[in-house]
Design a protein around this motif. Structure first.
Motif, PDB file in Angstrom:
ATOM      1  N   GLY A   5       0.859  -1.167   0.000  1.00 33.07           N
ATOM      2  CA  GLY A   5       0.000   0.000   0.000  1.00 33.07           C
ATOM      3  C   GLY A   5       0.894   1.215   0.000  1.00 33.07           C
ATOM      4  O   GLY A   5       2.115   1.112  -0.191  1.00 33.07           O
ATOM      5  N   ASN A 128      -4.315   1.377   1.592  1.00 33.25           N
ATOM      6  CA  ASN A 128      -4.102  -0.025   1.251  1.00 33.25           C
ATOM      7  C   ASN A 128      -4.072  -0.220  -0.262  1.00 33.25           C
ATOM      8  O   ASN A 128      -4.099   0.757  -1.022  1.00 33.25           O
ATOM      9  CB  ASN A 128      -5.179  -0.916   1.917  1.00 33.25           C
ATOM     10  CG  ASN A 128      -6.592  -0.590   1.442  1.00 33.25           C
ATOM     11  OD1 ASN A 128      -6.756   0.150   0.451  1.00 33.25           O
ATOM     12  ND2 ASN A 128      -7.570  -1.117   2.120  1.00 33.25           N
ATOM     13  N   GLU A 129      -4.010  -1.452  -0.661  1.00 28.50           N
ATOM     14  CA  GLU A 129      -3.901  -1.755  -2.098  1.00 28.50           C
ATOM     15  C   GLU A 129      -5.085  -1.191  -2.877  1.00 28.50           C
ATOM     16  O   GLU A 129      -4.961  -0.864  -4.053  1.00 28.50           O
ATOM     17  CB  GLU A 129      -3.869  -3.282  -2.307  1.00 28.50           C
ATOM     18  CG  GLU A 129      -2.506  -3.857  -1.998  1.00 28.50           C
ATOM     19  CD  GLU A 129      -2.501  -5.379  -2.179  1.00 28.50           C
ATOM     20  OE1 GLU A 129      -1.411  -5.956  -2.230  1.00 28.50           O
ATOM     21  OE2 GLU A 129      -3.610  -5.978  -2.255  1.00 28.50           O
ATOM     22  N   VAL A 134      -6.415   3.535   5.656  1.00 28.00           N
ATOM     23  CA  VAL A 134      -6.482   2.488   6.676  1.00 28.00           C
ATOM     24  C   VAL A 134      -5.915   3.026   7.984  1.00 28.00           C
ATOM     25  O   VAL A 134      -5.165   4.017   7.994  1.00 28.00           O
ATOM     26  CB  VAL A 134      -5.723   1.209   6.257  1.00 28.00           C
ATOM     27  CG1 VAL A 134      -6.391   0.544   5.086  1.00 28.00           C
ATOM     28  CG2 VAL A 134      -4.261   1.515   5.982  1.00 28.00           C
ATOM     29  N   ASP A 141      -9.516  -0.938   7.008  1.00 32.13           N
ATOM     30  CA  ASP A 141     -10.076   0.208   6.281  1.00 32.13           C
ATOM     31  C   ASP A 141     -10.773   1.115   7.297  1.00 32.13           C
ATOM     32  O   ASP A 141     -11.559   0.651   8.129  1.00 32.13           O
ATOM     33  CB  ASP A 141     -11.072  -0.346   5.244  1.00 32.13           C
ATOM     34  CG  ASP A 141     -11.712   0.740   4.400  1.00 32.13           C
ATOM     35  OD1 ASP A 141     -11.822   1.895   4.872  1.00 32.13           O
ATOM     36  OD2 ASP A 141     -12.113   0.432   3.278  1.00 32.13           O
ATOM     37  N   TYR A 198      -5.337  -7.790  11.978  1.00 30.94           N
ATOM     38  CA  TYR A 198      -4.537  -6.685  11.443  1.00 30.94           C
ATOM     39  C   TYR A 198      -3.314  -6.465  12.333  1.00 30.94           C
ATOM     40  O   TYR A 198      -3.133  -5.415  12.934  1.00 30.94           O
ATOM     41  CB  TYR A 198      -5.375  -5.405  11.377  1.00 30.94           C
ATOM     42  CG  TYR A 198      -6.616  -5.521  10.547  1.00 30.94           C
ATOM     43  CD1 TYR A 198      -7.855  -5.772  11.150  1.00 30.94           C
ATOM     44  CD2 TYR A 198      -6.552  -5.405   9.160  1.00 30.94           C
ATOM     45  CE1 TYR A 198      -8.996  -5.882  10.377  1.00 30.94           C
ATOM     46  CE2 TYR A 198      -7.709  -5.502   8.392  1.00 30.94           C
ATOM     47  CZ  TYR A 198      -8.931  -5.751   9.009  1.00 30.94           C
ATOM     48  OH  TYR A 198     -10.055  -5.858   8.241  1.00 30.94           O
TER      49      TYR A 198
END
Lengths: 546, 502
Positions: A5, A128-129, A134, A141, A198
């Motif tokens: 990311g 993020n991707e 995030v 998220d 996470y």
């Protein structure tokens, strides 16, 4: 970063701390309210709640002029415009930052000072991707829920506010530790979810902070020996002693008056019957509780009735007032827990009385209380009176000599401990004597002003405190005393006294799941002040109960 | 919504003055937050006034305090934070900000100290206490009069019954006395008859003797006299007379005193039972009133005096005036003209709000006075005396009673005199009438007759004297028990009126 990311970095640098200004205290300081997860001070000796008194060797000082304060304050460490200050200094990321910090020696006295090192950091935000913001690297998220009611970002904000309050402000007045603990435990599931799904520095920091808060809310653990609780039994013994004396005296009183006692029910109609035939005789009325009190224009009456016969006793006669005062003394000297129902022996008076009871006019026979058995625990003979007082049976035996005052050079902690002991032992005289008989006011220009010989102690402080130590408070310990400070130096004017003051914090200890732990309730007073005048003995200047 | 323009104008003008000296972002921030603050402040002040003016019976102290807190917090959130977004505030901006903060802080703190909510609640409570006490007294009056009414009725009934019984007994006794008088007349007739029979008997006897013994001139008068004497002794005319009297008259002679006595005994029975009972019932009811109802009534009057002293309208007026004075002092102590202006407007609105409580209380108090003056306080009204002691109709009752009493006295005197007349004079006279007219030579018969008459007379008069003694005794006793003055005493209502006015 955990997974791939992007990182968005601000071009300003700060300590990544949040502080709250305490510029009016001595020394001026900034209290650490929060340490961001990505602050360089994470893992250092700095903890939330510490007071920063110097930055890079420069003490925090409050300027004289208000406008200078207004200009300087926002740019201090942890304030909203901190980055401006470092920008003006030309500082860069990674620049070292040394904080001089003080914290209370808990448990103990005074403060300890230490230095802690970190560095300036830029604020970073992470994508993020999916190019979504995030919460930290590898974090969830911001706007996702993951099955929880709230989005991560708002949940995080709330949690940080909660943790700040608990860790930075501590057990402030009106704080309910057990309630807060309950609320705090509700966060646990999501914190563990975060750590599991996470993992990363954010989750680790949050978990550590949550655990620190939990430890704080659970309360310090204490060991309390059974003999330390003997005072509870002493109270039970006192209650028993007075109750035995009450029953004996009650029986003796009734025996002595037996020839003049008549059955109260069924009684004589006070209008149509021959009231004169029973005037001067005595009736023994069944216990009268609060439901049987009748008030007319704030004038109270005790009432007793059966079928259509009513008896009324005026609570504002001297005898009735002595009865009520005796009950208050019982609460102070024996136990605050007494069932306040009054079984009275009343002497029939010649005039009937009309009261409105439940919107109906009722004629009743008036009686004057001559004796009362209260809550089946206390007896008062109201026919004996001296200086406006009718003692209750067994009261004299309670007037044991008070324990001695602590020596004049006792420390504030020792004075508080003596006060706590007096409270447990029910030694009202000693308890009262440990309060200051002066108080210090502040004049409009800020100068202190001493009022000697001023003491105003409410009975309710004693009674409430006694109730607590006999109920859910099993122990009281002094956990912290400040160093003495002058509130009057003695140089303010000729013969000005030298008054010193200390702050004291106490723990009130309850029993939870078989353990004794400190706890707090909104009505508890954990913070106290003691003062002494001209190096005399320390006395409690906070006029309050526990 | 009312607005308070003084401070707004003052701050706007101050802002205008410093505008050239402060950066545009500060100008905008101050202007925006000033607007926001004034709106919130006015809202808070207006809400406080509305709560203070609320004449309902709910306590509003907490609500007023909350509104004040909102106003105060609104300041912190708006003008108080006016420079929080400014990275480097200017000096004039800072000065302005500090000045505003200090003045507004003083405004809110001093307003908080007034504790206007508590002031309002105190007035409200006074009103509620007065309302409750008014209802209380109403209920007490109804209870007292309800309890008292049957007692008054019982007193009237007792009095009426006494009058009725006396009337009835007087008629019966009068009848009896008439019967006695008629019996006297009848007795007199009967005695005259006996006298005639006796005279005829003696004449017949003399004639027969004369025919038998005096026709022959040869009979010696001396021997004739001895024979007459022997004859009289044989015939025993005294026995004849006694038989005549006992058959005809003795019963009637003895019955006559009984008739007379009965006339008075009827009265005695009535008095000893009926009058005494009813007078006792009457006095008992009077006692229940004086020692019961009226004692409670007097108590209530004393309680009401004390209540008015501690909770009356004057007490509320003083509290209200104290509130006005406090508000005036507060306005004077405010630090700026603009705050003083707004403070004055606010204070006027608060006073107006409080005055609504005073108006309501005055109405309630006037109602209280209207319902209770003359009753539970102040001089006792005549309608109250009437309601409790029924004064007016008692004049009529008592005058009837007095009339009966005087009548009874008169009747007793009359009957007593009649009794003496009948049992002493008339009876004596009648007994005298028994003596027959006899010629001289019937001395022997006359002697015998005289003996019998004397004996009958002794017996009858003895009986009569006993009856007279009884009549006198009864009459004396009755005089003690029943007379006009005694009845007035037994049925006296002064004690009642004195107890009522205690």
């Amino acid at each position: 970063m955990g997974n791939s990311g992007r990182v968005y970095q601000e071009d300003t640098f700060t300590s990544r701390l949040v502080t709250y200004p305490l510029l009016d205290q001595e020394p001026a300081a900034l209290r650490v309210s929060w340490i961001h997860w990505d602050s360089s001070f994470r893992g250092s000796r700095l903890t939330i709640g510490d007071q920063i008194i110097g930055v890079n060797g420069v003490p925090i000082v409050k300027p004289e002029q208000v406008e200078d304060v207004q200009r300087m304050l926002p740019m201090l460490v942890g304030q909203y415009a901190e980055s401006q200050f470092w920008a003006q200094q030309g500082a860069k990321e990674g620049e070292p930052l040394t904080l001089t910090v003080r914290r209370r020696k808990l448990p103990g006295q005074g403060w300890e000072t230490l230095e802690t090192r970190g560095e300036l950091r830029a604020e970073r935000r992470y994508l993020n991707e999916q190019e979504r913001w995030v919460l930290g690297p590898g974090g969830p998220d911001n706007y996702a829920h993951d099955g929880f009611p709230e989005a991560w970002s708002s949940w995080y904000e709330k949690l940080v506010a909660q943790l700040t309050r608990i860790l930075a402000e501590g057990w402030a007045p009106s704080f309910s530790s057990r309630y807060e603990l309950e609320c705090h435990l509700e966060y646990q599931a999501r914190i563990e979810y975060l750590a599991e799904h996470y993992p990363g520095p954010l989750a680790a920091a949050l978990k550590a902070d949550w655990e620190a808060a939990r430890t704080s809310l659970v309360g310090r653990k204490y060991e309390i020996a059974p003999e330390a609780l003997a005072y509870r039994r002493a109270e039970e013994e006192r209650v028993q002693q007075v109750a035995d004396a009450a029953r004996q005296s009650w029986a003796a009183f009734l025996q002595a008056k037996a020839a003049e006692i008549i059955e109260p029910f069924p009684g004589i109609d006070p209008i149509h019957g021959d009231l004169a035939s029973i005037v001067g005789k005595y009736v023994v009325l069944p216990p009268i509780g609060y439901r049987d009190w009748v008030s007319e224009a704030e004038h109270n009456w005790l009432t007793s009735s059966q079928d259509r016969t009513y008896y009324f006793a005026d609570t504002e006669t001297p005898a009735a007032e002595r009865m009520l005062l005796a009950t208050r003394r019982y609460r102070k000297l024996v136990t605050p827990n007494i069932r306040e129902d009054y079984a009275i022996v009343g002497r029939v008076l010649p005039e009937p009385r009309l009261l409105i009871i439940q919107e109906r006019g009722i004629f009743g026979t008036q009686v004057e209380p001559v004796a009362a058995l209260v809550g089946d625990a206390m007896f008062i003979d109201l026919t004996t009176e001296q200086d406006g007082v009718s003692p209750f049976a067994g009261e004299q035996a309670l007037m044991k000599p008070s324990a001695a005052l602590p020596p004049d050079d006792a420390t504030p902690k020792q004075v508080m401990e003596a006060w706590i002991a007096a409270l447990k032992e029910g030694d009202l005289a000693l308890w009262k004597e440990l309060f200051a008989d002066w108080y210090v006011d502040q004049l409009p220009d800020g100068r202190p002003f001493l009022h000697p010989y001023e003491i105003w102690m409410s009975d309710s402080n004693w009674e409430d405190s006694r109730r607590r130590v006999l109920d859910d408070v099993y122990g009281i310990e002094v956990v912290w005393t400040s160093d003495p400070r002058d509130i009057m130096t003695g140089r303010e004017f000729e013969r000005a006294p030298h008054i010193e003051e200390v702050d004291v914090e106490i723990d009130l200890i309850g029993s939870f799941d078989g353990e004794y732990r400190a706890f707090s309730k909104p009505s508890f007073n954990r913070f106290w002040k003691l003062q002494r005048v001209d190096t005399g003995p320390w006395r409690i200047s906070s006029v309050q109960g526990i | 919504m009312a607005t308070y323009e003084g401070r707004k104008r003052e701050l706007s003008e101050a802002l205008t003055r410093i505008q050239p000296t402060i950066p545009i972002d500060e100008q905008l921030s101050f202007a925006l937050r000033l607007d926001q603050y004034i709106t919130a402040r006015d809202e808070a002040l207006v809400s406080m006034c509305a709560l203070i003016a609320d004449t309902g019976d709910a306590k509003r102290e907490t609500d007023v305090r909350d509104k004040l807190a909102r106003g105060r917090d609104a300041f912190k959130d708006t003008l108080g934070n006016a420079l929080s977004s400014i990275q480097t505030p200017s000096l004039p901006g800072l000065v302005f900000h500090n000045m505003v903060v200090a003045d507004e802080d003083r405004f809110w703190k001093s307003l908080e100290k007034l504790n206007l909510g508590a002031l309002r609640d105190n007035l409200m409570l006074r009103k509620e206490i007065l309302k409750a006490y008014t209802e209380n007294l109403k209920e007490k009056w109804e209870t007292m009069t309800m309890e008292n009414r049957p007692l008054l009725e019982a007193e009237k009934l007792a009095t009426n019954q006494v009058i009725a019984w006396l009337d009835k007994s007087t008629d019966e006794s009068a009848n009896k006395m008439q019967q006695a008088k008629k019996a006297t007349v009848d007795l007199g007739e009967a005695i005259r008859g006996v006298q005639r029979d006796t005279t005829e008997y003696c004449a017949d006897l003399a004639r027969k003797f004369a025919e038998k013994y005096m026709a022959d001139n040869e009979v010696d008068r001396k021997i004739a006299g001895e024979i007459w004497a022997n004859l009289v002794r044989e015939l025993r005319p005294g026995d004849w007379l006694r038989t005549k009297l006992s058959t005809v008259l003795i019963g009637e002679f003895k019955d006559l005193p009984k008739h007379v006595l009965e006339a008075l005994k009827i009265y005695a029975v009535t008095v000893n039972y009926e009058y005494t009972q009813r007078a006792a019932t009457y006095r008992d009811n009077i006692r229940k009133q004086t020692d019961g109802i009226f004692a409670v009534f007097s108590q209530t009057r004393r309680d009401t005096d004390a209540f008015i002293k501690n909770n009356g309208f004057d007490v509320a007026k003083k509290q209200y005036q104290d509130a006005i004075d406090t508000l005036n002092r507060w306005v004077t102590d405010l630090p700026t003209d603009g705050l003083k202006k707004d403070g004055k407007d606010f204070s006027d609105a608060v006073i107006k709000g409080l005055s609504q409580h005073m108006t309501a209380m005055e109405q309630i108090f006037n109602n209280f006075i209207k319902e209770n003056e003359g009753r539970f306080f102040g001089p006792l009204g005549p309608n109250i005396q009437q309601a409790l002691a029924g004064e007016r109709e008692w004049d009529d009752y008592l005058s009837k009673l007095l009339g009966r009493g005087r009548g009874v006295e008169e009747k007793l005197r009359e009957w007593r005199n009649d009794a003496h007349q009948i049992l002493e004079i008339d009876l004596e006279n009648m007994l005298q009438m028994l003596k027959p007219s006899l010629p001289d030579q019937q001395e022997e018969i006359e002697q015998e007759f005289q003996q019998v008459i004397e004996s009958v007379r002794d017996e009858v008069m003895r009986e009569a004297r006993d009856r007279i003694a009884e009549v006198d005794k009864i009459a004396e006793e009755l005089k003690q028990i029943i007379s006009g003055d005694k009845m007035l005493q037994d049925f006296d209502r002064n004690r009642l009126l004195e107890a009522l006015r205690r």
